[in-house]
Scaffold this active site. Structure first.
Site, PDB file in Angstrom:
ATOM      1  N   SER A 146      17.715  42.398  57.784  1.00  0.00           N
ATOM      2  CA  SER A 146      17.475  42.242  59.220  1.00  0.00           C
ATOM      3  C   SER A 146      17.790  43.558  59.901  1.00  0.00           C
ATOM      4  O   SER A 146      18.664  44.311  59.450  1.00  0.00           O
ATOM      5  CB  SER A 146      18.366  41.138  59.801  1.00  0.00           C
ATOM      6  OG  SER A 146      18.349  41.167  61.221  1.00  0.00           O
ATOM      7  N   TYR A 159      26.446  36.942  60.351  1.00  0.00           N
ATOM      8  CA  TYR A 159      25.055  37.201  59.939  1.00  0.00           C
ATOM      9  C   TYR A 159      24.829  38.693  59.719  1.00  0.00           C
ATOM     10  O   TYR A 159      24.234  39.108  58.717  1.00  0.00           O
ATOM     11  CB  TYR A 159      24.110  36.662  61.014  1.00  0.00           C
ATOM     12  CG  TYR A 159      22.641  36.858  60.724  1.00  0.00           C
ATOM     13  CD1 TYR A 159      21.937  35.933  59.950  1.00  0.00           C
ATOM     14  CD2 TYR A 159      21.947  37.956  61.228  1.00  0.00           C
ATOM     15  CE1 TYR A 159      20.581  36.097  59.699  1.00  0.00           C
ATOM     16  CE2 TYR A 159      20.588  38.132  60.969  1.00  0.00           C
ATOM     17  CZ  TYR A 159      19.918  37.208  60.212  1.00  0.00           C
ATOM     18  OH  TYR A 159      18.580  37.383  59.952  1.00  0.00           O
ATOM     19  N   LYS A 163      23.735  40.601  56.185  1.00  0.00           N
ATOM     20  CA  LYS A 163      22.516  41.391  56.061  1.00  0.00           C
ATOM     21  C   LYS A 163      22.821  42.851  55.756  1.00  0.00           C
ATOM     22  O   LYS A 163      22.057  43.514  55.027  1.00  0.00           O
ATOM     23  CB  LYS A 163      21.681  41.271  57.335  1.00  0.00           C
ATOM     24  CG  LYS A 163      21.062  39.889  57.537  1.00  0.00           C
ATOM     25  CD  LYS A 163      20.204  39.451  56.344  1.00  0.00           C
ATOM     26  CE  LYS A 163      19.336  38.249  56.677  1.00  0.00           C
ATOM     27  NZ  LYS A 163      18.526  37.804  55.521  1.00  0.00           N
TER      28      LYS A 163
END
Length: 252
Positions: A146, A159, A163
């Site tokens: 991401s 998150y 990533k």
């Protein structure tokens, strides 16, 4: 020109492939001749819908219910993939989960699940097929990261950490793969119209859209061609790279 993007004779596994970016990758790979296997997690209805879509392109897609964070589940699904397809040439690690929370509210369970799906899952699935790719001297590992691995975002510390780990894993493993023509790369999309994005709060989505130079979220069909590039001979000179279709959200 189309020949360099051909996946005829290639066997591809896409995790998280029943919906979102993963499903778009499957549809594009099928149009370019790949045999396909999909790992999904309790998403049989969408997996069957995808099977119907690609069957019209002559692709007999095999789908498996598999929690990529569970070592035993991965081992069992991998054994079935080998039984049905004989092996895998291309792995697209696309399985993921979302959910935004202020950092003080992130529990140990939240943290572990986020890293387990994104990072542990990428490790487990890659580990299952990487040795045979080295032996054959051909393979493609494509990890979906991401742009938040670089930019960060409020409410997504877990998150972003997961990533960022995927990006680091990609770079490190590329050194081991490239000498044997096993190219390991990543894709770092910007915000894309998927169930994962819609699972974030409305305030977060409004804030993010206002930041984007293009003024809109991406579409899954705008991300899938990057996977096709990296999976095909057109991407044979990419190794350890992270390509970023992100609408200008991060400019490296």
């Amino acid at each position: 020109m189309e020949e360099i993007f051909s996946l005829k004779g290639r066997r591809a596994l896409v995790t998280g492939g029943s919906r979102g970016i993963g499903a778009a990758v499957c549809e594009l790979f099928a149009r370019h001749g790949a045999q396909l296997a999909v790992f999904h997690f309790d998403d049989e209805a969408n997996a069957q819908l995808l099977q119907k879509k690609v069957s019209g392109q002559g692709c007999d897609l095999q789908s498996f219910n598999c929690d990529v964070a569970d070592e035993g589940a991965v081992s069992r699904a991998v054994a079935e993939v080998r039984r049905l397809l004989g092996g895998i040439d291309i792995v697209v690690n696309c399985a993921g989960i979302g959910g935004d929370k202020p950092f003080p509210e992130i529990s140990i369970g939240d943290w572990d699940r986020m890293l387990n799906v994104h990072l542990r899952g990428t490790f487990l699935v890659t580990r299952a097929f990487f040795p045979e790719m080295l032996e054959r001297r051909w393979g493609r590992i494509i990890n979906v990261a991401s742009q938040l691995a670089y930019k960060g975002a409020p409410g997504l510390a877990h998150y972003c950490a997961a990533k960022a780990g995927v990006v680091g894993f990609t770079r490190a493993l590329s050194y081991e793969g490239a000498p044997r023509n096993v190219m390991v790369n990543a894709i770092a999309p910007g915000p894309v119209e998927t169930d994962l994005l819609m699972g974030l709060s409305e305030d977060w989505r409004a804030m993010k859209q206002a930041q984007l130079p293009v003024g809109r979220f991406g579409r899954v069909e705008e991300i899938a061609p990057t996977a096709l590039l990296l999976a095909s001979e057109a991407g044979a000179f990419y190794s350890g790279q992270t390509l970023s279709p992100n609408g200008g959200d991060v400019m490296l």
